[in-house]
Design a protein around this motif. Structure first.
Motif, short mmCIF file in Angstrom:
data_model
loop_
_atom_site.label_atom_id
_atom_site.label_comp_id
_atom_site.label_asym_id
_atom_site.label_seq_id
_atom_site.Cartn_x
_atom_site.Cartn_y
_atom_site.Cartn_z
N ASN A 214 0.90 -1.30 -0.19
CA ASN A 214 0.15 -0.01 0.14
C ASN A 214 0.96 1.17 0.14
N ASP A 216 2.52 5.03 -0.48
CA ASP A 216 2.38 6.16 -0.26
C ASP A 216 2.94 7.10 -1.05
N LYS A 218 3.16 10.25 -1.40
CA LYS A 218 3.71 11.28 -1.02
C LYS A 218 5.34 11.05 -0.44
N ARG A 219 5.25 10.03 0.00
CA ARG A 219 6.63 9.44 0.39
C ARG A 219 7.55 8.68 -0.70
N THR A 609 -3.25 1.24 6.35
CA THR A 609 -2.02 1.88 6.38
C THR A 609 -1.75 2.76 7.60
N ILE A 611 -0.29 6.00 7.84
CA ILE A 611 0.18 6.87 7.41
C ILE A 611 -1.09 7.96 7.33
N PRO A 613 -3.29 11.21 6.47
CA PRO A 613 -2.93 12.28 5.40
C PRO A 613 -2.98 13.70 6.07
N THR A 617 4.78 14.46 5.86
CA THR A 617 5.70 13.60 5.75
C THR A 617 6.94 14.12 5.60
#
Length: 623
Positions: A214, A216, A218-219, A609, A611, A613, A617
């Motif tokens: 899964n 991310d 953004k990362r 997840t 992480i 939102p 990050t």
């Protein structure tokens, strides 16, 4: 009177690589000064030197003590008792300062024993400016001397990092990986980390590509895909139909998978394989969804029989015009709608249940469930590697291997934290086997491991490398530690419970980083796996500091007790202990109680997840 400040005593007893030393009267005060530096005498883990002609033997102090003697004799001879040390010999050095492991000769009774100065230690541990050595910290007994490891032996001769929870094990791994993947020194480094708990993404973010089930965006994480058709038959059977399938059913499944691969090969020929050389283990794409659909029609659907015809026609449910209502969809894993069984005397045509000899109805239903379960999409719907009904995917395995082995960054992190637990062992074994097979067959070309070795880092190894574990992961690791060196593959085994790891695997590790181990069984397991005769040194394991390790084996000239240099705080693994009471400020339990949002907790749980939102990050922080 002893005029040499380095002299400690004389050899009293020699028993193989173990010797006993009687300390001189001048040495028993416990402190010696050499060239303005103070040295503690008789410290466990410290070194001694025994000059023999042009060669000096080196050993490690493993035990110290004072023998009790009768008071009458003591009054006449020695008022402070008889002081002694036990020493384990580990190597020898020449008059030129060169050091090598092993012994060409042994000391004799009466030979002088000297303490080892920092100048001697510098010769023993090598030069920090040599490109072959990695600086990973400093000696616990001399902060001015760097702790160095030989990268050749560290990578190709395998290694193990063991230590109880909270000893700095993950931080040590992160520090080692940062040094190994330094782009200034090693421009073509190749490291793959099997990250069970998702700890290393942040620590290695500048030097790694992270593949995750899964991801991310953004990362900058990438999706982890493992095409089911790259698995061999045993691996595929375990994750699809299950291991409980009988022998006759296994044969039927093998036959049908091979047929589907042959069909796919006819639709799109592939280099290196032909119809005559293909077998069930050949990594050729085929449609598992289409296989499921055809087996469903054969085994679970009802069939028509008119007159003397066989039960070959599927009894689809039809409308008033005789058109099937729903014939199902293979790719959507939707079964067809069939007529119910009807074998009454007046029925025409009669509708029968399947009479196939392939008794896999329940496993087939289980496969349908897995094909629909989104948690298995990385395996059964692997993006561009998902074959269509004809068995043709958009990309082949070469692109997958290029992603893992030839990324612009030297470290590839396979984040397995989202993998269903029931197939974790199988998946790790399959990944290791895919990598091993590809590098084995590529051993004589530049993409292989002989020209560019590969390091495999196996976190939480005790979870799948048990003593009696015969699963795919354990089989793959045993093969790698026994044979991988010849093909440029090295393994780094990391565990907090070494006693649970197969001794065969540990014994193949050429270098050990032993951190604090409180459990006696763990210590004994490590001691038995190490080739050096250093039981006394390993008795120090319960009292090592956090971040301190005893390093023994082929990657170091001589066993060393070292403090491992940690990476910066913002580059450490996500495995730090939570703070209960924060001395630096309001945090942990001493913070003010704030409004809680458990709706977000459930959202993250459902999304699988951790992480949020709403949290910035590290990539956003740097922009």
């Amino acid at each position: 009177m002893n005029n040499d400040p380095t002299k400690l005593g004389t050899v009293e007893d020699v028993n193989g690589a173990s010797i006993s030393v009687v300390l001189d009267d001048d040495a028993v005060k416990g402190l010696a000064f050499v060239d303005g530096r103070a040295y503690r005498i008789g410290q466990l883990g410290s070194f001694v030197r025994i000059p023999i002609g042009y060669v000096s033997l080196f050993g490690i102090v493993s035990q110290v003590g004072a023998s009790a003697i009768p008071e009458r004799i003591a009054a006449e001879t020695d008022k402070i008792g008889r002081r002694w040390m036990s020493v384990q010999l580990v190597g020898e050095g020449s008059h030129k300062g060169e050091f090598r492991r092993g012994l060409s000769q042994y000391p004799t009774v009466g030979d002088a024993v000297h303490l080892v100065t920092e100048e001697d230690l510098t010769h023993i541990y090598g030069r920090p400016d040599s490109p072959k050595f990695l600086k990973i910290g400093y000696l616990a007994s001399a902060e001015s001397i760097p702790a160095l490891v030989d990268i050749d032996s560290l990578i190709t001769r395998h290694s193990a990092i063991v230590g109880s929870t909270g000893t700095g094990k993950s931080t040590t791994v992160a520090g080692l990986l940062s040094a190994i993947s330094d782009p200034g020194r090693f421009k073509s480094a190749r490291v793959i980390v099997f990250d069970i708990h998702g700890e290393y993404a942040q620590a290695m973010r500048d030097q790694s590509n992270v593949f995750k089930i899964n991801p991310d965006k953004k990362r900058s994480e990438l999706p982890l895909y493992v095409p089911y058709w790259a698995l061999n038959f045993e691996e595929l059977l375990s994750v699809t139909f299950g291991d409980s399938v009988g022998e006759s059913e296994r044969g039927g499944i093998i036959e049908r998978i091979t047929e589907k691969k042959l069909e796919a090969l006819k639709n799109k020929p592939r280099k290196g394989v032909s119809e005559s050389t293909l077998n069930v283990d050949t990594p050729v794409p085929f449609s598992l969804h289409q296989l499921w659909y055809e087996l469903h029609l054969l085994i679970i659907s009802t069939h028509l029989q008119t007159g003397n015809q066989s039960l070959s026609t599927v009894a689809f449910e039809t409308d008033q015009n005789g058109t099937p209502v729903d014939i199902g969809d293979a790719m959507q894993v939707r079964p067809p709608k069939c007529k119910p069984q009807n074998t009454s005397a007046g029925a025409q045509p009669k509708v029968y249940l399947s009479q196939s000899n392939l008794n896999i109805r329940r496993p087939l239903e289980g496969l349908a469930y897995k094909l629909r379960d989104s948690r298995f999409d990385f395996l059964f719907r692997p993006g561009d590697w998902l074959p269509d009904k004809n068995g043709i995917p958009a990309k082949d395995l070469d692109e997958l291997l290029r992603n893992w082995l030839e990324c612009k960054k030297p470290v590839t992190i396979l984040d397995l934290s989202g993998v269903p637990r029931e197939i974790l062992n199988i998946l790790i074994g399959a990944l290791l086997r895919i990598i091993y097979d590809s590098l084995f067959w590529a051993r004589n070309i530049p993409e292989g491991g002989r020209e560019r070795p590969l390091l495999l880092v196996l976190e939480e190894a005790h979870a799948y490398l048990g003593k009696e574990d015969t699963g795919p992961a354990a089989q793959a690791v045993r093969r790698i530690v026994k044979e991988g060196r010849k093909y440029g593959m090295g393994a780094m085994i990391i565990s907090q419970r070494p006693v649970e790891i197969d001794t065969t695997i540990l014994s193949q590790c050429g270098t050990f980083f032993a951190m604090r181990l409180a459990n006696e069984q763990d210590r004994a397991h490590v001691t038995s796996a190490v080739s050096d005769n250093l039981e006394g040194l390993f008795k120090m394991l319960p009292i090592l500091r956090t971040g301190e390790a005893i390093i023994v084996g082929e990657a170091v000239h001589i066993p060393v007790r070292a403090m491992i240099s940690p990476p910066p705080k913002n580059r450490r693994p996500d495995s730090q202990d939570p703070v209960v009471y924060d001395d630096a400020g309001p945090g942990g339990w001493n913070r003010e109680r704030e409004p809680s949002d458990y709706e977000e907790v459930i959202e993250l749980w459902r999304k699988q997840t951790s992480i949020s939102p709403h949290i910035i990050t590290f990539n956003e922080e740097e922009q």
